[in-house]
Design a protein around this motif. Structure first.
Motif, PDB file in Angstrom:
ATOM      1  N   SER A 103       0.810  -1.228   0.000  1.00 38.96           N
ATOM      2  CA  SER A 103       0.000   0.000   0.000  1.00 38.96           C
ATOM      3  C   SER A 103       0.841   1.275   0.000  1.00 38.96           C
ATOM      4  CB  SER A 103      -1.029  -0.002   1.135  1.00 38.96           C
ATOM      5  OG  SER A 103      -0.451  -0.142   2.396  1.00 38.96           O
ATOM      6  N   PRO A 104       1.994   1.335   0.668  1.00 36.68           N
ATOM      7  CA  PRO A 104       2.800   2.556   0.545  1.00 36.68           C
ATOM      8  C   PRO A 104       3.311   2.793  -0.887  1.00 36.68           C
ATOM      9  CG  PRO A 104       3.500   1.313   2.467  1.00 36.68           C
ATOM     10  CD  PRO A 104       2.536   0.447   1.698  1.00 36.68           C
ATOM     11  N   MET A 105       3.667   1.696  -1.596  1.00 35.57           N
ATOM     12  CA  MET A 105       4.110   1.870  -2.979  1.00 35.57           C
ATOM     13  C   MET A 105       2.954   2.367  -3.848  1.00 35.57           C
ATOM     14  SD  MET A 105       6.826  -1.244  -3.719  1.00 35.57           S
ATOM     15  CE  MET A 105       5.731  -2.618  -3.366  1.00 35.57           C
ATOM     16  N   ALA A 106       1.779   1.762  -3.685  1.00 39.77           N
ATOM     17  CA  ALA A 106       0.615   2.194  -4.458  1.00 39.77           C
ATOM     18  C   ALA A 106       0.241   3.631  -4.110  1.00 39.77           C
ATOM     19  CB  ALA A 106      -0.559   1.253  -4.198  1.00 39.77           C
ATOM     20  N   GLU A 107       0.286   3.967  -2.835  1.00 39.32           N
ATOM     21  CA  GLU A 107      -0.011   5.339  -2.406  1.00 39.32           C
ATOM     22  C   GLU A 107       0.937   6.322  -3.090  1.00 39.32           C
ATOM     23  OE1 GLU A 107       0.141   8.180   1.587  1.00 39.32           O
ATOM     24  OE2 GLU A 107       0.653   6.053   1.760  1.00 39.32           O
ATOM     25  N   GLY A 108       2.214   6.019  -3.086  1.00 40.41           N
ATOM     26  CA  GLY A 108       3.203   6.907  -3.696  1.00 40.41           C
ATOM     27  C   GLY A 108       2.962   7.111  -5.182  1.00 40.41           C
TER      28      GLY A 108
ATOM     29  N   ILE B 117      13.173  -2.474   0.611  1.00 38.54           N
ATOM     30  CA  ILE B 117      13.097  -2.849  -0.808  1.00 38.54           C
ATOM     31  C   ILE B 117      12.017  -2.026  -1.504  1.00 38.54           C
ATOM     32  CG2 ILE B 117      12.704  -4.721  -2.469  1.00 38.54           C
ATOM     33  CD1 ILE B 117      13.747  -6.685  -0.323  1.00 38.54           C
ATOM     34  N   ALA B 118      10.889  -1.798  -0.828  1.00 37.10           N
ATOM     35  CA  ALA B 118       9.827  -0.956  -1.388  1.00 37.10           C
ATOM     36  C   ALA B 118      10.354   0.459  -1.634  1.00 37.10           C
ATOM     37  CB  ALA B 118       8.618  -0.925  -0.460  1.00 37.10           C
ATOM     38  N   CYS B 119      11.108   0.971  -0.677  1.00 34.18           N
ATOM     39  CA  CYS B 119      11.694   2.313  -0.824  1.00 34.18           C
ATOM     40  C   CYS B 119      12.627   2.371  -2.029  1.00 34.18           C
ATOM     41  CB  CYS B 119      12.437   2.712   0.445  1.00 34.18           C
ATOM     42  SG  CYS B 119      11.373   3.022   1.870  1.00 34.18           S
ATOM     43  N   ALA B 120      13.440   1.337  -2.192  1.00 30.47           N
ATOM     44  CA  ALA B 120      14.392   1.296  -3.314  1.00 30.47           C
ATOM     45  C   ALA B 120      13.670   1.230  -4.660  1.00 30.47           C
ATOM     46  CB  ALA B 120      15.330   0.101  -3.163  1.00 30.47           C
ATOM     47  N   LEU B 121      12.618   0.427  -4.753  1.00 29.33           N
ATOM     48  CA  LEU B 121      11.854   0.334  -6.005  1.00 29.33           C
ATOM     49  C   LEU B 121      11.212   1.675  -6.352  1.00 29.33           C
ATOM     50  CD1 LEU B 121      10.177  -3.161  -5.602  1.00 29.33           C
ATOM     51  CD2 LEU B 121      11.926  -2.519  -7.260  1.00 29.33           C
ATOM     52  N   MET B 122      10.696   2.359  -5.356  1.00 28.88           N
ATOM     53  CA  MET B 122      10.086   3.662  -5.609  1.00 28.88           C
ATOM     54  C   MET B 122      11.144   4.673  -6.050  1.00 28.88           C
ATOM     55  SD  MET B 122       6.849   3.319  -5.322  1.00 28.88           S
ATOM     56  CE  MET B 122       6.197   4.967  -5.093  1.00 28.88           C
ATOM     57  N   LYS B 123      12.314   4.619  -5.444  1.00 26.84           N
ATOM     58  CA  LYS B 123      13.406   5.530  -5.844  1.00 26.84           C
ATOM     59  C   LYS B 123      13.789   5.310  -7.300  1.00 26.84           C
ATOM     60  CE  LYS B 123      15.385   6.814  -1.493  1.00 26.84           C
ATOM     61  NZ  LYS B 123      15.691   6.125  -0.279  1.00 26.84           N
ATOM     62  N   GLU B 124      13.714   4.050  -7.773  1.00 29.19           N
ATOM     63  CA  GLU B 124      13.986   3.761  -9.182  1.00 29.19           C
ATOM     64  C   GLU B 124      13.025   4.509 -10.100  1.00 29.19           C
ATOM     65  OE1 GLU B 124      13.971  -0.461  -9.896  1.00 29.19           O
ATOM     66  OE2 GLU B 124      15.630  -0.811  -8.499  1.00 29.19           O
ATOM     67  N   ARG B 125      11.845   4.843  -9.580  1.00 28.34           N
ATOM     68  CA  ARG B 125      10.835   5.591 -10.351  1.00 28.34           C
ATOM     69  C   ARG B 125      10.881   7.087 -10.026  1.00 28.34           C
ATOM     70  NH1 ARG B 125      10.801   1.082 -11.992  1.00 28.34           N
ATOM     71  NH2 ARG B 125       9.068  -0.052 -12.918  1.00 28.34           N
ATOM     72  N   GLY B 126      11.893   7.484  -9.250  1.00 25.31           N
ATOM     73  CA  GLY B 126      12.042   8.893  -8.903  1.00 25.31           C
ATOM     74  C   GLY B 126      11.109   9.363  -7.802  1.00 25.31           C
TER      75      GLY B 126
ATOM     76  N   PHE C 143       9.255  -8.669  -4.519  1.00 26.08           N
ATOM     77  CA  PHE C 143       8.888  -7.252  -4.512  1.00 26.08           C
ATOM     78  C   PHE C 143       8.718  -6.732  -5.931  1.00 26.08           C
ATOM     79  CE2 PHE C 143       9.766  -6.973  -0.042  1.00 26.08           C
ATOM     80  CZ  PHE C 143       9.037  -5.865   0.386  1.00 26.08           C
ATOM     81  N   ARG C 144       9.624  -7.109  -6.825  1.00 26.77           N
ATOM     82  CA  ARG C 144       9.533  -6.638  -8.212  1.00 26.77           C
ATOM     83  C   ARG C 144       8.261  -7.161  -8.891  1.00 26.77           C
ATOM     84  NH1 ARG C 144      13.539  -3.611  -9.851  1.00 26.77           N
ATOM     85  NH2 ARG C 144      15.449  -3.589  -8.608  1.00 26.77           N
ATOM     86  N   THR C 145       7.905  -8.399  -8.622  1.00 25.34           N
ATOM     87  CA  THR C 145       6.674  -8.967  -9.174  1.00 25.34           C
ATOM     88  C   THR C 145       5.463  -8.191  -8.672  1.00 25.34           C
ATOM     89  OG1 THR C 145       7.646 -11.170  -9.381  1.00 25.34           O
ATOM     90  CG2 THR C 145       5.233 -11.045  -9.273  1.00 25.34           C
ATOM     91  N   SER C 146       5.402  -7.969  -7.361  1.00 29.66           N
ATOM     92  CA  SER C 146       4.276  -7.220  -6.783  1.00 29.66           C
ATOM     93  C   SER C 146       4.271  -5.784  -7.276  1.00 29.66           C
ATOM     94  CB  SER C 146       4.345  -7.258  -5.248  1.00 29.66           C
ATOM     95  OG  SER C 146       4.104  -8.563  -4.790  1.00 29.66           O
ATOM     96  N   PHE C 147       5.452  -5.182  -7.367  1.00 37.21           N
ATOM     97  CA  PHE C 147       5.532  -3.789  -7.812  1.00 37.21           C
ATOM     98  C   PHE C 147       5.012  -3.623  -9.237  1.00 37.21           C
ATOM     99  CE2 PHE C 147       7.704  -0.068  -9.616  1.00 37.21           C
ATOM    100  CZ  PHE C 147       7.216   0.903  -8.746  1.00 37.21           C
TER     101      PHE C 147
END
Length: 145
Positions: free
Chosen positions: A15-20, A47-56, A122-126
């Protein structure tokens, strides 16, 4: 749809990744997230934080919070990660019926919980989260135009 609530279990991964993602795409909306069994006060998974950073995007300031009745009352739309979460919210908060949908509703998919499952999970879910968020953003934008 001015107020959007996004829900998972712990409120530290999905949910934090989706929220972002939704918040970045719809900056004029109130977008929040919560958990059905939140790890209250805990930050987003690294890991969620890192994936989001990859998207800026950054979710570093996120702190998990427990879903509450008033959140559901305020929400015009409640997005969940799977059908079980949808049923649980509708049982706990019957007034939310008709406003609770899966994030990946259009594709008919659930977003698996990657908690403690490593980078690949995480990458699959992301990927599912990103796709579902894009579909909802497009739909909300069309309805609001």
């Amino acid at each position: 749809m001015r107020n959007i609530l996004i829900v998972c279990i712990g409120n530290i991964c999905r949910s934090p990744m989706a929220e972002g993602l939704v918040k970045a795409a719809l900056p004029d909306r109130q977008v929040t997230s919560a958990g059905l069994g939140a790890l209250v006060g805990q930050g987003a998974d690294p890991i969620a934080c890192a994936l989001m950073k990859e998207r800026g995007l950054s979710i570093d300031a996120h702190r998990a919070q427990q879903i509450q009745s008033d959140m559901c009352r305020r929400a015009d739309l409640i997005l969940v990660m799977d059908g079980g979460q949808r049923r649980e919210i509708e049982q706990r908060y019957p007034f939310a019926l008709g406003r609770v949908f899966r994030l990946c509703e259009r594709s008919g998919q659930d977003v698996p919980d990657p908690y403690r499952a490593g980078d690949s999970a995480f990458r699959t879910s992301f990927a599912l989260i990103e796709n579902g968020a894009q579909q909802w953003v497009q739909r909300i934008s069309r309805v609001s135009s």
